[in-house]
Design an enzyme around this catalytic site. Structure first.
Site, PDB file in Angstrom:
ATOM      1  N   ASP A  73       0.839  -1.193   0.000  1.00  0.00           N
ATOM      2  CA  ASP A  73       0.000   0.000   0.000  1.00  0.00           C
ATOM      3  C   ASP A  73       0.875   1.244   0.000  1.00  0.00           C
ATOM      4  OD1 ASP A  73      -1.904   1.953   0.300  1.00  0.00           O
ATOM      5  OD2 ASP A  73      -2.418   1.453   2.383  1.00  0.00           O
ATOM      6  N   LYS A 121       1.644   8.076   0.617  1.00  0.00           N
ATOM      7  CA  LYS A 121       2.151   8.077   1.988  1.00  0.00           C
ATOM      8  C   LYS A 121       3.564   8.658   2.013  1.00  0.00           C
ATOM      9  CE  LYS A 121      -0.127   3.776   3.477  1.00  0.00           C
ATOM     10  NZ  LYS A 121      -1.013   4.334   4.510  1.00  0.00           N
ATOM     11  N   ASP A 143       0.520  -4.788   4.815  1.00  0.00           N
ATOM     12  CA  ASP A 143      -0.892  -4.450   4.649  1.00  0.00           C
ATOM     13  C   ASP A 143      -1.732  -5.650   4.202  1.00  0.00           C
ATOM     14  OD1 ASP A 143      -2.743  -2.495   5.146  1.00  0.00           O
ATOM     15  OD2 ASP A 143      -2.657  -1.595   3.152  1.00  0.00           O
ATOM     16  N   ASP A 175      -5.793   6.413  -0.370  1.00  0.00           N
ATOM     17  CA  ASP A 175      -5.129   5.631   0.675  1.00  0.00           C
ATOM     18  C   ASP A 175      -6.149   4.914   1.569  1.00  0.00           C
ATOM     19  OD1 ASP A 175      -3.020   4.574   2.028  1.00  0.00           O
ATOM     20  OD2 ASP A 175      -2.533   6.384   3.167  1.00  0.00           O
ATOM     21  N   GLU A 197      -8.000   2.564   0.778  1.00  0.00           N
ATOM     22  CA  GLU A 197      -8.243   1.565  -0.264  1.00  0.00           C
ATOM     23  C   GLU A 197      -8.732   0.234   0.299  1.00  0.00           C
ATOM     24  OE1 GLU A 197      -5.400   1.936   1.188  1.00  0.00           O
ATOM     25  OE2 GLU A 197      -4.968  -0.150   1.640  1.00  0.00           O
ATOM     26  N   ARG A 234     -10.912  -0.611   2.590  1.00  0.00           N
ATOM     27  CA  ARG A 234     -12.365  -0.761   2.704  1.00  0.00           C
ATOM     28  C   ARG A 234     -13.010  -1.009   1.337  1.00  0.00           C
ATOM     29  NH1 ARG A 234     -12.781   5.099   5.333  1.00  0.00           N
ATOM     30  NH2 ARG A 234     -10.720   4.418   5.977  1.00  0.00           N
TER      31      ARG A 234
HETATM   32  N1  BES Z   1      -2.980   0.353   5.415  1.00  0.00           N
HETATM   33  C1  BES Z   1      -3.340   1.618   5.922  1.00  0.00           C
HETATM   34  C2  BES Z   1      -3.574   1.615   7.430  1.00  0.00           C
HETATM   35  C3  BES Z   1      -2.376   1.402   8.309  1.00  0.00           C
HETATM   36  C4  BES Z   1      -1.684   2.477   8.829  1.00  0.00           C
HETATM   37  C5  BES Z   1      -1.999   0.131   8.676  1.00  0.00           C
HETATM   38  C6  BES Z   1      -0.619   2.287   9.666  1.00  0.00           C
HETATM   39  C7  BES Z   1      -0.920  -0.078   9.503  1.00  0.00           C
HETATM   40  C8  BES Z   1      -0.230   0.989  10.012  1.00  0.00           C
HETATM   41  C9  BES Z   1      -4.647   2.088   5.276  1.00  0.00           C
HETATM   42  O1  BES Z   1      -4.864   1.664   3.973  1.00  0.00           O
HETATM   43  C10 BES Z   1      -4.626   3.566   5.281  1.00  0.00           C
HETATM   44  O2  BES Z   1      -3.759   4.119   4.674  1.00  0.00           O
HETATM   45  N2  BES Z   1      -5.572   4.177   5.975  1.00  0.00           N
HETATM   46  C11 BES Z   1      -5.666   5.577   6.069  1.00  0.00           C
HETATM   47  C12 BES Z   1      -7.119   5.923   6.017  1.00  0.00           C
HETATM   48  C13 BES Z   1      -7.379   7.394   5.878  1.00  0.00           C
HETATM   49  C14 BES Z   1      -6.930   7.889   4.528  1.00  0.00           C
HETATM   50  C15 BES Z   1      -8.851   7.615   6.052  1.00  0.00           C
HETATM   51  C16 BES Z   1      -5.057   6.010   7.393  1.00  0.00           C
HETATM   52  O3  BES Z   1      -5.209   5.333   8.391  1.00  0.00           O
HETATM   53  O4  BES Z   1      -4.394   7.061   7.397  1.00  0.00           O
HETATM   54 ZN    ZN Z   2      -4.010   2.957   2.509  1.00  0.00          ZN
HETATM   55 ZN    ZN Z   3      -3.924  -0.124   3.401  1.00  0.00          ZN
END
Ligand code: BES
Ligand code: ZN
Ligand code: ZN
Length: 491
Positions: free
Chosen positions: A262, A269, A280, A339, A341, A343
């Site tokens: 991811d 990111k 991920d 990001d 993604e 869901r």
């Molecule tokens: N895979 C990430 C979540 C994540 C973050 C897992 C840190 C492990 C450690 C997910 O896809 C993500 O990026 N989520 C975003 C959501 C936001 C854009 C609403 C997040 O948590 O920042």
């Molecule tokens: Zn993400």
């Molecule tokens: Zn993710």
């Protein structure tokens, strides 16, 4: 690692592990009693939980290393403390280059017998885990031979079975750790599918892999939108295990988030957040591990697991913030952040498992939100559900497993945060309550089935060695899913 009862005599052992409770005035293993009394009286060893004291071998006087390990107070003992203690002890045995290890069995009334045996086995196996096969100077380690001594003779048979169960659970959790630790240039959708095919053969569950064309036929538009930016083709991996054929209407559906990488996509990111994003697919690893243990133990239950595996990348063909995409359910989604993604992939995966695989209950496991880490830290998995009874089953299982879960609220106000002005839903609930809204987004696609969402973003990975976890993947979720399936299988 090979574990058996009485297969190593004290004489041939190169190391002896002696777990002791804090109040113990003596140890059951007579010949080390004097040493024990001595180190206790000099307060060199206080038997605190997880404390290790080692004596070095000395010719014929003391022909092996003795590793004392503290268990804390007997009335406060639990599986977790045993796992931690045995993991520390076995690490010490490795350090001392022992290959044959005698382990003095923990006989206690304060914890149920099976839980004691399984926790001992798990602790030994977790403590001996390392992910080091990319190091070219790595030394091939001999297999550890472990013998449990001092097991009550009438209990041999049941002990043997508990050892097998502990081994199955530990192996499954370590498989999940391996899958998470493998980098994204090694594990991507196609290779992940190959791994699962192999494990299906080994443990006895059926595996079907859908390629891009088949996924298009299913109209999994949300999943395909996430996948479309990557050169690596997506796969849907389906695992089926029918241990209770007379009861075909009850099928437990497990869905694991399978982002083999991811990057965040166009909502990219920062590098720091990206380096660990090979993890991920921790949710996928959890359901693959659980499936392996369930099939290996031949539980009387029907379980289907689904992983929609892809990479979230940037390219001329990638999906973009602002896109409106479809989904297998027909619902339309406004993409506000690429990001968010996970869901999107899970929306199609949970819909598929209900619609096509006829799952009567659904559990999804996902490294879904950084907000879960903010809310609960690295030790506790966040849960969102539409069914409190189902949650209670999960909680019971998690306690058996020695994993921690915590339920978050799922009030309608949170669901409203996902309404879009121009599509049915948006993939971002706003700045607040991120873990809840992310979970509830998935809940929109489960067709009202009893459903649990486990956000393991905090628990699937550890940046530092801790308790019986080495740096990297933890195998979070595997044990809880196994014990939940086991409890459900008894009925
Ligand atoms: N895979 C990430 C979540 C994540 C973050 C897992 C840190 C492990 C450690 C997910 O896809 C993500 O990026 N989520 C975003 C959501 C936001 C854009 C609403 C997040 O948590 O920042
Ligand atoms: Zn993400
Ligand atoms: Zn993710």
């Amino acid at each position: 690692m090979n574990i058996a009862i009485n297969n190593i005599s004290i004489l041939e052992a190169q190391a002896v592990i002696v777990p002791v409770f804090a109040e113990s005035e003596e140890v059951s293993l007579g010949y080390v009693s004097d040493i024990y009394q001595y180190i206790r009286s000099r307060e060199q060893f206080k038997c605190e939980q997880g404390e290790v004291f080692t004596t070095v071998k000395f010719g014929e006087v003391l022909p092996q290393d003795i590793i004392f390990v503290g268990l804390g107070k007997e009335e406060e003992i639990n599986g977790e403390k045993i796992r931690i203690a045995l993991a520390k002890a076995v690490k010490k045995a490795r350090e001392l280059k022992a290959e044959k290890v005698y382990v003095d069995f923990i006989n206690t009334e304060s914890l149920c017998y099976g839980a004691t045996v399984k926790a001992m086995v798990e602790g030994l196996k977790y403590g001996d885990y390392k992910f080091d096969w990319y190091k070219t100077d790595r030394k091939e380690q001999a297999e550890l031979n472990i013998g449990f001594g001092n097991v009550i003779e009438e209990k041999y048979k049941e002990t043997e079975d508990y050892i097998k169960e502990g081994e199955a659970v530990a192996e499954a959790a370590l498989l999940a750790r391996d899958l998470v630790n493998e980098p994204a240039n090694v594990i991507y959708p196609e290779t992940l599918a190959e791994e699962v095919l192999e494990h299906g053969k080994k443990y006895g569950f059926e595996v079907e892999v859908l390629d891009e064309l088949q996924i298009e036929d299913l109209e999994m538009d949300a999943f395909l939108s996430v996948a479309q930016g990557s050169d690596k083709a997506p796969r849907v991996i389906i695992m089926r295990y029918f241990g209770d054929i007379e009861n075909k209407s009850e099928i437990l559906g497990l869905v694991g988030k399978g982002l083999t990488y991811d990057s965040g996509g166009y909502s990219i990111k920062p590098t720091d957040g990206m380096v660990t994003m090979k993890s991920d697919m921790g949710g996928a690893a959890a359901v693959i591990g659980a499936m392996s243990a369930i099939a290996q133990r031949k539980l009387k239950i029907n379980v289907v697991a689904v992983v929609a595996a892809c990479e979230n990348m940037i390219s001329g063909g990638a999906y973009k913030p602002g896109d409106i995409i479809g989904s297998m359910s027909g619902k339309t989604i406004e993409v506000l952040n690429t990001d968010a993604e996970g869901r999107l992939t899970l929306a199609d995966a949970v819909f598929y498992i209900v619609e096509k695989e006829k799952a009567s209950k659904v559990i999804d496991v996902a490294t879904l939100t950084g907000a879960a880490l903010v809310a609960l830290g690295t030790t506790t998995t966040a849960v969102v559900t539409n069914n409190d009874e189902f949650y209670n089953e999960l909680e019971t299982a998690s306690r058996k497993a020695g994993e921690k879960v915590w339920q978050l609220p799922a009030f309608d106000e949170y669901k409203k945060m996902l309404k879009s002005d121009i599509a049915d839903l948006k993939n971002l609930g706003g700045r607040f309550a991120g873990t809840i809204t992310a979970g509830l987004f998935i809940g929109e696609f489960v067709l009202e089935r009893p459903w649990l969402h486990l956000d393991i973003a905090g628990t699937a990975w550890t940046d530092a060695e801790r308790d019986y976890y080495s740096k990297g993947g933890t195998g979070a979720g595997v044990r809880t899913l196994y014990y939940l399936a086991k409890r459900a299988s008894r009925k």
